[in-house]
Design an enzyme around this catalytic site. Structure first.
Site, PDB file in Angstrom:
ATOM      1  N   HIS A 105     -12.481   6.564   0.405  1.00  0.00           N
ATOM      2  CA  HIS A 105     -10.826   5.725   0.532  1.00  0.00           C
ATOM      3  C   HIS A 105     -10.261   6.164   0.559  1.00  0.00           C
ATOM      4  O   HIS A 105      -9.761   7.388  -0.535  1.00  0.00           O
ATOM      5  CB  HIS A 105     -11.093   5.170  -1.727  1.00  0.00           C
ATOM      6  CG  HIS A 105      -9.804   3.964  -1.079  1.00  0.00           C
ATOM      7  ND1 HIS A 105      -9.960   2.767  -1.331  1.00  0.00           N
ATOM      8  CD2 HIS A 105      -8.437   4.125  -2.388  1.00  0.00           C
ATOM      9  CE1 HIS A 105      -8.236   2.457  -1.380  1.00  0.00           C
ATOM     10  NE2 HIS A 105      -7.694   3.450  -2.068  1.00  0.00           N
TER      11      HIS A 105
ATOM     12  N   ASP B   4      -6.676  -7.457  -8.972  1.00  0.00           N
ATOM     13  CA  ASP B   4      -5.419  -6.594  -8.981  1.00  0.00           C
ATOM     14  C   ASP B   4      -5.227  -7.015  -7.785  1.00  0.00           C
ATOM     15  O   ASP B   4      -4.132  -6.590  -7.697  1.00  0.00           O
ATOM     16  CB  ASP B   4      -6.680  -5.226  -8.066  1.00  0.00           C
ATOM     17  CG  ASP B   4      -5.875  -4.023  -6.541  1.00  0.00           C
ATOM     18  OD1 ASP B   4      -5.209  -3.673  -7.945  1.00  0.00           O
ATOM     19  OD2 ASP B   4      -6.166  -3.944  -6.353  1.00  0.00           O
TER      20      ASP B   4
ATOM     21  N   ARG C 117       3.466  -6.102  -9.286  1.00  0.00           N
ATOM     22  CA  ARG C 117       3.635  -4.520  -9.328  1.00  0.00           C
ATOM     23  C   ARG C 117       4.911  -4.610  -8.440  1.00  0.00           C
ATOM     24  O   ARG C 117       6.380  -3.455  -8.779  1.00  0.00           O
ATOM     25  CB  ARG C 117       2.452  -3.498  -9.197  1.00  0.00           C
ATOM     26  CG  ARG C 117       1.191  -3.695 -11.014  1.00  0.00           C
ATOM     27  CD  ARG C 117       0.305  -2.885 -10.306  1.00  0.00           C
ATOM     28  NE  ARG C 117       0.787  -1.214 -10.266  1.00  0.00           N
ATOM     29  CZ  ARG C 117      -0.274  -0.625  -9.514  1.00  0.00           C
ATOM     30  NH1 ARG C 117      -1.388  -1.213  -8.878  1.00  0.00           N
ATOM     31  NH2 ARG C 117       0.199   0.324  -9.252  1.00  0.00           N
TER      32      ARG C 117
ATOM     33  N   SER D 134      -6.522   0.230 -10.224  1.00  0.00           N
ATOM     34  CA  SER D 134      -6.232  -0.720  -8.780  1.00  0.00           C
ATOM     35  C   SER D 134      -7.606   0.051  -7.750  1.00  0.00           C
ATOM     36  O   SER D 134      -8.267  -1.546  -7.660  1.00  0.00           O
ATOM     37  CB  SER D 134      -5.481  -0.404  -8.705  1.00  0.00           C
ATOM     38  OG  SER D 134      -5.061  -1.029  -6.336  1.00  0.00           O
TER      39      SER D 134
ATOM     40  N   LYS E  40     -11.361  -2.287  -7.225  1.00  0.00           N
ATOM     41  CA  LYS E  40     -11.873  -2.531  -6.021  1.00  0.00           C
ATOM     42  C   LYS E  40     -12.704  -2.119  -5.182  1.00  0.00           C
ATOM     43  O   LYS E  40     -13.651  -2.027  -4.791  1.00  0.00           O
ATOM     44  CB  LYS E  40     -10.752  -1.937  -4.997  1.00  0.00           C
ATOM     45  CG  LYS E  40      -9.984  -2.903  -4.986  1.00  0.00           C
ATOM     46  CD  LYS E  40      -9.091  -2.804  -3.786  1.00  0.00           C
ATOM     47  CE  LYS E  40      -8.021  -2.123  -3.722  1.00  0.00           C
ATOM     48  NZ  LYS E  40      -6.664  -1.789  -4.274  1.00  0.00           N
TER      49      LYS E  40
HETATM   50  N1  URA Z   1      -3.898   1.955  -3.499  1.00  0.00           N
HETATM   51  C1  URA Z   1      -4.098   0.526  -4.217  1.00  0.00           C
HETATM   52  O1  URA Z   1      -5.189   0.480  -4.088  1.00  0.00           O
HETATM   53  N2  URA Z   1      -3.139   0.130  -5.369  1.00  0.00           N
HETATM   54  C2  URA Z   1      -2.019   0.985  -5.672  1.00  0.00           C
HETATM   55  O2  URA Z   1      -1.747   0.907  -6.557  1.00  0.00           O
HETATM   56  C3  URA Z   1      -1.611   1.404  -5.744  1.00  0.00           C
HETATM   57  C4  URA Z   1      -2.750   1.627  -3.826  1.00  0.00           C
END
Ligand code: URA
Length: 458
Positions: free
Chosen positions: A85, A164, A171, A186, A190
């Site tokens: 990621h 999320d 947010r 967050s 995922k």
């Molecule tokens: N990428 C994400 O998946 N979440 C965040 O809060 C910021 C960047």
């Protein structure tokens, strides 16, 4: 349990219990807790932070808020499934290069990638600049594809980590995105919900990234690695520079072209100066993925295998296999310079105009601000301001010069490819602002050119 008491507790800097965190995440996902209470709690977390235990509980509550991907059908044969990621950037096409490389070396990857928002691009959008490529194949088919060819690359499933998705949208409108704790939970929620055994993070730092300073990038990286440790999922983070755009292109179809040309490099071009930043990130991320997957313990030896995967065209063939498996259109072309015919993806790269942006003075390119280039791409229509904006895959920039290069007044720094003159006029101010040329001595020029791109490994 009452949401009011949970907000009050965090406002007063007290530690929330696992049950309280789950009450909030489940209640908010189901729609039982209103936005105004959820945003009050998120702001309290933003200001007062969370302990490591709270963060793991928040991450797991979000990961468990909906379906978790079960990758157990993929036969590991003593290997591990590693997810990769990136925290995002401008010109970041690393996933598109790394996945076919490692898959061609026997590392299975089942990867979900996001779409671009604001200045940061998204791998799913880049893939959609290939005619026919379907990023939304069902999860079942994606898993079967990994069993067949060792790789799939799809968009972030709507059914994964639903909490999320809702919390991120909230947010975004309540000035609570830039919290290391909330970003870490967050991302990790995922990744955990995506079912991999191990996680490798590319934490970007610089004007075009979420983290603007190395200190913050290190904090974010260690927070995520720590969540992984407490969750019993081996997690590593590589911190990479995003102060200038990565590689030579920015824009969806243009970046896929760059991926193709990178994967078709021979010994000489692969180690040329012009590929330096992209090559270093690709090699490091791929080498760690191979190591974490249990397919090669020695990073330097892995880099040799990576080079061979590229120069033998095995990685390119895997890329084409992936594109074909997900419906991407292919044409066959005879390449004079390698004396053979090759399959190539059909790209949505038709643009009406091309403009060369010239150096206004003689000197050295001291900086190319990736944030401003990302903003210029959004102006051209190649990125999104809102999640439902439709993007133009063909537009973007190709960099002829990079930071540290010497230029004479009138030399081309970059070419801009676009479809709409008005949009170009808006983008032009950002492009001009992004490039800074100054007269500096040779030593400083050399220092700028050789600036490290891999800043830390955690
Ligand atoms: N990428 C994400 O998946 N979440 C965040 O809060 C910021 C960047």
């Amino acid at each position: 349990m009452r949401m009011y008491d949970i907000i009050e507790k965090k406002r007063d800097k007290k530690e929330l219990t696992k049950e309280e965190i789950e009450f909030f995440v489940q209640g908010y996902s189901k729609g039982d807790i209103p936005d105004y209470q959820a945003s009050a709690l998120l702001m309290a977390i933003f200001l007062n932070k969370m302990t490591s235990e709270e963060l793991v509980n928040l991450t797991f509550a979000m990961a468990n808020s909906s379906k978790r991907l079960d990758l157990s059908q993929i036969n590991r044969e003593g290997k591990y499934i590693v997810d990769k990621h990136s925290t995002g950037g401008v010109g970041d096409k690393v996933t598109l290069i790394v996945l076919p490389i490692v898959a061609s070396l026997g590392v299975d990857v089942c990867k979900m990638s996001g779409r671009g928002l604001g200045i940061t691009g998204g791998t799913a959008d880049k893939l959609e600049s290939i005619v026919g490529y379907d990023v939304d194949i069902p999860l079942e088919r994606a898993i079967n594809q990994v069993k067949d060819i060792g790789v799939c690359l799809i968009s972030q499933s709507k059914d994964i980590a639903i909490a999320d998705k809702k919390m991120y949208a909230l947010r975004d409108t309540t000035a609570t995105v830039e919290s290391i704790d909330l970003i870490a939970s967050s991302i990790m929620s995922k990744k955990i919900a995506s079912g991999a055994d191990k996680i490798l993070l590319d934490v970007t730092v610089g004007s075009g990234a979420f983290m603007k300073t190395l200190e913050d990038a290190k904090k974010l990286a260690s927070t995520m690695v720590n969540i992984g440790k407490l969750a019993n999922i081996e997690t590593r983070a590589i911190i990479t520079s995003m102060s200038e755009p990565l590689g030579r292109s920015v824009g969806n179809a243009l970046e896929v072209k760059e991926v193709i040309s990178f994967l078709l490099s021979d010994d000489e071009t692969l180690f040329s100066d012009s590929l330096k930043d992209l090559r270093e990130v690709v090699f490091m991320i791929s080498a760690y993925m191979i190591k974490m997957a249990g397919c090669g313990d020695d990073i330097e030896e892995n880099k040799i295998k990576i080079k061979e995967a590229i120069t033998s065209k095995a990685a390119y063939d895997k890329f084409i296999e992936l594109v074909k498996a997900q419906g991407g259109h292919i044409y066959n072309v005879y390449m004079d310079w390698i004396g053979m015919s090759l399959d190539m993806p059909v790209l949505k790269d038709k643009a009406k105009y091309l403009k060369e942006i010239k150096a206004q003075s003689t000197g050295t390119v001291v900086s190319i601000d990736s944030k401003k280039i990302g903003e210029a791409l959004v102006c051209l229509g190649g990125g999104r301001n809102k999640t439902d904006d439709i993007i133009d895959p063909a537009v973007g920039f190709e960099f002829i010069k990079k930071v540290g290069d010497k230029v004479n007044e009138g030399d081309t720094i970059l070419t801009c490819i676009y479809n709409d003159k008005e949009k170009f006029a808006q983008a032009f101010d950002y492009i001009e602002d992004a490039i800074y040329i100054n007269k500096v001595n040779d030593e400083i020029s050399k220092g700028l050119k050789e600036k490290p791109i891999i800043l830390d490994i955690i």
